[in-house]
Design a protein around this motif. Structure first.
Motif, short mmCIF file in Angstrom:
data_model
loop_
_atom_site.label_atom_id
_atom_site.label_comp_id
_atom_site.label_asym_id
_atom_site.label_seq_id
_atom_site.Cartn_x
_atom_site.Cartn_y
_atom_site.Cartn_z
N ALA A 130 18.45 111.09 30.36
CA ALA A 130 19.60 110.41 30.50
C ALA A 130 18.85 108.90 31.15
N PHE A 131 17.25 108.72 31.90
CA PHE A 131 16.88 107.99 32.84
C PHE A 131 16.16 106.89 31.29
N ALA A 132 16.19 107.75 30.41
CA ALA A 132 14.76 106.60 29.64
C ALA A 132 16.05 106.34 28.49
N ASN A 133 17.34 107.50 28.27
CA ASN A 133 17.83 106.90 27.13
C ASN A 133 18.86 106.02 27.40
N GLY A 134 19.23 105.75 29.01
CA GLY A 134 20.17 104.61 29.09
C GLY A 134 21.68 105.30 29.62
N HIS A 135 21.77 107.19 29.54
CA HIS A 135 22.48 107.26 29.22
C HIS A 135 23.29 108.32 30.78
N GLN A 136 23.20 107.59 31.96
CA GLN A 136 23.03 108.42 33.18
C GLN A 136 24.91 107.23 33.32
N SER A 137 25.52 108.36 34.61
CA SER A 137 26.75 107.63 35.04
C SER A 137 26.32 106.50 35.79
N ALA A 138 27.55 105.53 35.16
CA ALA A 138 27.42 104.65 35.75
C ALA A 138 27.51 104.52 37.54
N ASP A 139 27.57 105.16 38.59
CA ASP A 139 27.64 105.38 40.37
C ASP A 139 26.29 105.27 40.06
N ILE A 140 25.02 106.22 39.43
CA ILE A 140 24.24 106.47 39.47
C ILE A 140 23.21 105.01 39.37
N ALA A 141 23.37 104.34 37.91
CA ALA A 141 22.72 103.50 37.41
C ALA A 141 22.93 102.67 38.47
N ALA A 142 24.64 102.31 38.98
CA ALA A 142 24.68 101.17 39.72
C ALA A 142 23.92 101.26 41.15
N GLU A 143 23.34 102.65 41.72
CA GLU A 143 22.62 102.70 42.91
C GLU A 143 21.20 102.66 42.79
N GLN A 144 21.09 103.00 41.76
CA GLN A 144 19.06 102.67 40.98
C GLN A 144 19.25 101.20 41.13
N GLU A 145 19.42 100.24 40.59
CA GLU A 145 19.81 98.74 40.60
C GLU A 145 19.78 98.36 42.15
N LYS A 146 20.40 98.77 43.10
CA LYS A 146 20.14 98.78 45.05
C LYS A 146 19.43 98.59 44.90
N LEU A 147 19.03 99.99 44.94
CA LEU A 147 16.89 100.53 45.44
C LEU A 147 16.23 99.40 44.51
#
Length: 259
Positions: A71-88
């Motif tokens: 999911a991480f490699a292909n951009g298929h993570q749920s939106a809430d996970i991706a948003a928190e990674q962006e913050k980090l």
């Protein structure tokens, strides 16, 4: 500087809520940019499961680590996970604030770590060979950033002393500071701990804020906890046990800290 505060307490009118407000104001007044992930207010989903990927095969057996990597490699993570990674990735420093519940962080914060620390983002990074064992424990995608814990507990400071019944606070927090923070590369500064929370009156709160304010003002100058890096000769690879030249005579958590 840019600071991400991940906050885990269900009551905004609590001592933790007041500390959170102080932290945000102190950092903002000093000119820092602050973003807050208030997990209870966000309704954060703590459980890692197959729904964390937006594209999955319902007939496939769910393997958490493999599903996370894909999911991480292909951009298929749920939106809430991706948003928190962006913050980090945005932040220069991370502060985790939480009450110590049963010798650890609240489940909602542990669930934030479980889901946001994806395979390929916080772990499973780098070369694994007979020379090095991935980019971790002092290396990783979050290296160059700082991290600090703000922890409250109902226990007395003596309860968490070297001979205290609960064990030394540094040992209690070792899985968080060394594992969750140092593992993906953060420089971890010593924690700020508030003891005997039920006894904090107005005068004690003011003194606590004064001490915390000094810690926040020096967040970028404070020497981090001197954990031994994994891939710099301290550990045999792939066994990942300390070489004889390091921490001679020491065992347990303290063996992984210099000095």
């Amino acid at each position: 500087m840019k600071v991400l505060l991940v906050y885990a307490h269900p009551e905004p009118r609590s001592l933790n809520g007041s500390i959170r407000d102080f932290v945000v104001k102190r950092l903002t007044d000093a000119g820092h940019e602050v973003r807050v992930s208030d997990l209870y207010a966000m309704g954060w989903k703590p459980a890692l499961d197959a729904a964390d990927s937006t594209e999955r095969n319902e007939d496939e057996r769910f393997d958490p680590s493999r599903a996370s990597a894909r999911a991480f490699a292909n951009g298929h993570q749920s939106a809430d996970i991706a948003a928190e990674q962006e913050k980090l990735l945005w932040a220069d420093a991370l502060i985790l604030q939480f009450p110590l519940w049963w010798f650890s962080m609240p489940a909602i914060l542990k669930g934030w770590v479980d889901r946001v620390y994806a395979n390929g983002f916080a772990y499973g990074v780098g070369e694994h060979s007979d020379r090095r064992w991935g980019n971790r424990y002092g290396e990783g995608n979050l290296s160059g950033k700082r991290a600090m814990l703000i922890v409250t507990t109902g226990g007395w400071e003596s309860h968490y002393s070297a001979r205290g019944i609960n064990g030394p606070m540094n040992d209690v927090l070792f899985p968080i500071q060394h594992g969750i923070l140092y593992y993906p590369g953060f420089d971890v500064v010593p924690p700020f701990v508030v003891y005997r929370t039920s006894k904090v009156d107005e005068a004690h709160f003011e003194a606590t804020c004064e001490a915390l304010g000094e810690r926040l003002d020096s967040l970028w100058e404070t020497a981090p906890i001197p954990f031994l890096p994994q891939n710099s000769g301290a550990y045999a690879i792939p066994e990942l046990t300390l070489n004889d030249d390091f921490s001679a005579g020491k065992t347990g958590f303290g063996a992984h800290v210099t000095g």
